[in-house]
Design an enzyme around this catalytic site. Structure first.
Site: not given
Length: 145
Positions: A94-96
């Site tokens: 998850p890059c957010q």
């Protein structure tokens, strides 16, 4: 042309005999299946997939209708012992919380803590290898850790 560069033609590569050697993989934070798209032509067989996002999960299912491998939404609710054995763990991290386009809250964002799920699965299942998506700011120190 190679002969222009090296003064001679290079011999052709010999084709590999038979199909690629098979291996199994589990895909966590699977998104729409990018790792699967690349690994299946190499002889990989997906034995588990997990994706929480409903839209991504629908797209994944459209590309790869359930072929017998178990699927899950929230990986934190899956007991590692319940997973089938696999050779490779893949994860589209998850890059957010880390991305330049995201919140940049780093580990202060709950999604930034999801790496712990990957550590949990690696510790419990001990696959031969793992392959995680790169997120530009993950190790650059530009987000609060």
């Amino acid at each position: 042309r190679c002969d222009a560069l090296f003064g001679r033609a290079l011999p052709p590569l010999a084709p590999r005999p038979g199909p690629p050697e098979a291996f199994t993989f589990a895909e966590v934070f699977a998104g729409i299946g990018g790792f699967r798209l690349g690994l299946e032509p190499l002889g990989g067989r997906c034995v588990f997939a997990a994706e929480l996002d409903r839209a991504a999960s629908r797209a994944y299912g459209a590309h790869w209708p359930a072929g017998g491998e178990p699927r899950a939404g929230d990986i934190s609710s899956v007991h590692a012992a319940d997973l089938p054995a696999f050779d490779l763990l893949t994860a589209g991290f998850p890059c957010q919380p880390f991305s330049d386009r995201g919140s940049k809250a780093g580990l202060l964002d709950l999604r930034g803590q999801l790496y712990r799920e990957l550590v949990r699965l690696l510790s419990a299942r001990q696959p031969a290898a793992f392959l995680f998506e790169n997120v530009a700011s993950l190790t650059e120190g530009r987000t609060p850790y």
